[in-house]
Design an enzyme around this catalytic site. Structure first.
Site, PDB file in Angstrom:
ATOM      1  N   ARG A 140      24.640  71.532  48.913  1.00 12.84           N
ATOM      2  CA  ARG A 140      24.516  71.941  47.982  1.00 12.84           C
ATOM      3  C   ARG A 140      23.711  73.205  47.449  1.00 12.84           C
ATOM      4  NH1 ARG A 140      23.992  65.700  45.333  1.00 12.84           N
ATOM      5  NH2 ARG A 140      26.206  66.153  46.003  1.00 12.84           N
ATOM      6  N   HIS A 169      23.264  70.962  41.573  1.00 10.26           N
ATOM      7  CA  HIS A 169      24.514  70.749  41.470  1.00 10.26           C
ATOM      8  C   HIS A 169      25.571  71.666  41.578  1.00 10.26           C
ATOM      9  CE1 HIS A 169      28.404  68.382  42.257  1.00 10.26           C
ATOM     10  NE2 HIS A 169      27.799  67.695  42.856  1.00 10.26           N
ATOM     11  N   ASN A 217      20.364  57.432  35.061  1.00  6.65           N
ATOM     12  CA  ASN A 217      20.961  58.201  36.318  1.00  6.65           C
ATOM     13  C   ASN A 217      22.133  57.821  36.943  1.00  6.65           C
ATOM     14  OD1 ASN A 217      19.862  59.990  35.508  1.00  6.65           O
ATOM     15  ND2 ASN A 217      19.080  60.738  36.931  1.00  6.65           N
ATOM     16  N   THR A 218      22.044  56.140  37.248  1.00  7.69           N
ATOM     17  CA  THR A 218      23.005  55.716  37.832  1.00  7.69           C
ATOM     18  C   THR A 218      24.117  55.361  38.090  1.00  7.69           C
ATOM     19  OG1 THR A 218      20.805  54.125  39.289  1.00  7.69           O
ATOM     20  CG2 THR A 218      22.782  53.370  39.692  1.00  7.69           C
ATOM     21  N   ASP A 247       9.002  60.578  33.533  1.00  9.13           N
ATOM     22  CA  ASP A 247       7.949  60.176  32.910  1.00  9.13           C
ATOM     23  C   ASP A 247       6.829  59.124  34.357  1.00  9.13           C
ATOM     24  OD1 ASP A 247       8.806  60.646  30.817  1.00  9.13           O
ATOM     25  OD2 ASP A 247       9.538  57.896  29.723  1.00  9.13           O
ATOM     26  N   GLU A 253      15.266  57.689  42.766  1.00  9.52           N
ATOM     27  CA  GLU A 253      14.626  59.462  42.676  1.00  9.52           C
ATOM     28  C   GLU A 253      13.026  59.315  42.244  1.00  9.52           C
ATOM     29  OE1 GLU A 253      18.467  60.655  40.744  1.00  9.52           O
ATOM     30  OE2 GLU A 253      16.775  62.869  40.118  1.00  9.52           O
ATOM     31  N   HIS A 281      20.044  68.260  39.349  1.00 11.58           N
ATOM     32  CA  HIS A 281      20.664  67.137  39.315  1.00 11.58           C
ATOM     33  C   HIS A 281      19.775  66.497  39.541  1.00 11.58           C
ATOM     34  CE1 HIS A 281      24.233  65.127  40.159  1.00 11.58           C
ATOM     35  NE2 HIS A 281      24.117  64.479  41.469  1.00 11.58           N
ATOM     36  N   ARG A 287      18.799  67.562  49.711  1.00 13.47           N
ATOM     37  CA  ARG A 287      19.241  66.198  49.434  1.00 13.47           C
ATOM     38  C   ARG A 287      20.827  66.519  50.068  1.00 13.47           C
ATOM     39  NH1 ARG A 287      22.169  62.720  46.527  1.00 13.47           N
ATOM     40  NH2 ARG A 287      22.234  63.408  44.798  1.00 13.47           N
ATOM     41  N   GLY A 305      17.767  51.151  36.174  1.00  7.36           N
ATOM     42  CA  GLY A 305      18.801  51.301  36.752  1.00  7.36           C
ATOM     43  C   GLY A 305      19.155  50.598  38.078  1.00  7.36           C
ATOM     44  N   GLY A 352      29.739  58.909  45.282  1.00  9.14           N
ATOM     45  CA  GLY A 352      29.386  57.447  46.087  1.00  9.14           C
ATOM     46  C   GLY A 352      27.694  56.981  46.992  1.00  9.14           C
TER      47      GLY A 352
END
Ligand code: FAD
Ligand code: SIN
Length: 514
Positions: A274, A228, A40-41, A207, A359, A335, A370, A12, A47
């Site tokens: 969030r 999210h 995930n990226t 992992d 991450e 999320h 976050r 990623g 953004g």
């Protein structure tokens, strides 16, 4: 065993950006368990946050990040994040990431809990895809970077407290192989697939956290997992994120009766942090006895919606929903993990030669919650710092700050009745008992079942069985941390301890006892 200077696990943004910077410093091998762009990226929409406008400053960005983190951010890490942001954005521009512009200037949007517009985006809502394509093309074109796709890393090899390399499974041939290195960078991403309802793709099975824990690394803040608020919920349609930037551009949350509700839960309304919006939605669904709320963008110009959010607009339309005239049914979804492998300001873990980036790492910038779009930025700022540190040829010269370290609790599971272990059983358990609203009773039940499953695991042989074993371990780290933290803070909410407590202005760290 073939030797490299650097082995990076994952492809990623963290793995690719680090590899591109490190290729000048030595030989680089990237091992990744799927095709290069499975990560995930690629799915990131909103953004990257960076204080680059004249209305903004690193100080304002610092204050917003600290406020969202609910008392647990590391201020020095946040200072580095916000002050080094603009230079790291320049790196991406130099690699060719095509950020959207207005009148020749990089365009900026607003997201929840940011005090000013500071989110850079690309392709409207295709920021992650543009980054992934740009960086993966550059990495593929490099003669100094070797990339092995469909290689699942199964073990970090450590001798005398120092990393030697990794064991991996070649998923095409089924053969086990070992690779040696001087520096190992975990860039394995998140853990969202532990939950039944998630925005994360299949690779996000935790992992890296499991590999690092087994190798003796410290794992921190695992109780802080972000949900999210707005994922599209349409019957028979795969879950799909509806970016927070949609609310940033004026989207409004409404309950099933069509009433706006977020001002009941926060003076910041639809753009509250969030955790507050996700819990507000859960409360509203409960009160109105339904399984969704709506995001309303019908008052926004159709042209804005189709050009600013082309992916979301098209995805909804392809599934029969024209968002310019219809409300979007949404639910909260798992999320992002704020916790993970504990690092210092140079990406170093407590195991010599082992680094964590992206991450999978917990650098201290997110605290208990976050701030939107700080994740991609964290990857760049701390990835660059890993590069600087290892280029000097040294590893782990700075020790991690002292904190309370807990062993992972042993549980007597002889009398625990539980369903047969499967991926869906695990995902349902975590969603139901370790989700947006937690309770001591539910957490204890989940902790016992996960411990029983762990005892029943057979030695893993293939990708699904390795991933399942990792998810059971990561689930245990999360649920045990959530049980220990008897308060509510940021994304961790317990109905039996609904208030924050000053006694808990500290972190929970797990480390394997040997
Ligand atoms: P990833 O991009 O997930 O890459 C992990 C890599 O590790 C993958 O290549 C995977 O195959 C590999 N891997 C994992 N385990 C193994 C193993 N055992 N062996 C070999 N390879 C392995 N953040 C923002 O800042 N802004 C946003 O707008 C934003 N939007 C998002 C939208 C969605 C839908 C999602 C899911 C996340 C979003 N995020 C956003 C979060 C952000 O995208 C991620 O935190 C970030 O991309 C993580 O990058 P990474 O390189 O650490 O991990
Ligand atoms: C989004 O676009 O809403 C996701 C942003 C993030 O996770 O930072």
């Amino acid at each position: 065993m073939k030797q490299y200077d650097y082995i990076i696990i994952g492809s990623g943004i963290a793995g690719l950006y680090d590899a591109l910077l490190l290729q000048e410093a030595g030989s680089v091998l990237i091992l990744t368990k799927g095709s290069i762009d499975e990560c995930n990226t690629k799915h990131a929409q909103g953004g990257i946050a960076a204080a680059i406008s004249s209305l903004d400053s690193a100080e304002l960005h610092f204050n917003d990040t600290i406020a969202a983190g609910a008392g647990l951010c590391d201020p020095e890490a946040v200072r580095l994040l916000t002050e080094e942001a603009a230079d790291r954005i320049d790196d991406l521009v130099k690699f060719g990431v095509p950020f959207d512009t207005v009148n020749g200037e990089i365009a900026l949007t607003k997201e929840a809990a940011h005090s000013v517009p500071r989110i850079l985006h690309a392709g409207g809502d295709a920021t992650g895809e543009r980054i992934e394509v740009t960086l993966s093309n550059a990495a593929r074109a490099s003669k100094r970077i070797t990339i092995f796709e469909y290689f699942l890393v199964t073990e970090v090899l450590v001798r005398d407290g120092k990393v030697q390399g990794v064991a991996a499974l070649d998923l095409h041939s089924g053969s086990a192989e070992e690779f040696g290195c001087r520096f190992l960078i975990l860039a394995t991403g998140g853990i969202g697939r532990l939950f039944k309802i998630t925005t994360n793709p299949d690779i996000a099975t935790g992992d890296g956290v499991a590999l690092a824990y087994r190798a003796g690394a410290e794992i921190i803040d695992m109780e802080f997992f972000q949900f999210h608020p707005t994922a599209l919920r349409l019957p028979g349609v795969p879950l799909f994120l509806i970016s927070e930037a949609v609310r940033g551009e004026g989207g409004i949350l409404r309950n099933i009766k069509g009433d706006r509700f977020m001002l009941k839960y926060s003076s910041q309304g639809d753009l509250a942090p969030r955790d507050i919006v996700a819990r507000g939605i859960v409360a509203e669904m409960k009160e109105t006895g339904t399984d969704r709320v709506y995001l309303d963008v019908t008052h926004l110009p159709p042209r804005l919606l189709s050009t600013r959010f082309p992916q979301i607009y098209r995805f909804c339309l392809e599934h029969g929903l024209d968002i310019t005239i219809s409300l979007i049914p949404v639910v909260p979804a798992a999320h992002y993990i704020m916790g993970g492998v504990r690092t210092n300001y140079w990406g170093e873990t407590n195991v010599s030669g082992l680094f964590a980036s992206g991450e999978v790492a917990s650098t201290g910038v997110h605290g208990a919650n976050r701030l939107a779009s700080n994740s991609l930025l964290e990857v760049l700022v701390f990835g660059k710092r890993i590069v600087e540190r290892t280029r000097k040829g040294e590893a782990n010269t700075t020790t991690l700050a002292k904190s309370d370290v807990y062993p992972l609790k042993e549980r007597d599971t002889a009398a625990v009745s539980h369903p047969h272990l499967s991926l869906t059983a695990l995902q349902s358990l975590l969603w139901d008992k370790v989700g947006i609203v937690r309770s001591g009773e539910g957490l204890r039940e989940a902790a016992n079942i996960l411990a029983a499953w762990e005892k029943e695991l057979k030695p893993p042989t293939d990708r699904p069985s390795h991933e399942l074993a990792n998810m059971v371990l990561v689930g245990r780290l999360m649920v045990e941390a959530a049980l220990i933290r008897e308060e509510s803070r940021g994304a961790h909410f317990r109905s039996d301890f609904p208030q924050p407590s000053d006694a808990w202005l500290k972190h929970i760290v797990f480390k394997k006892t040997v």
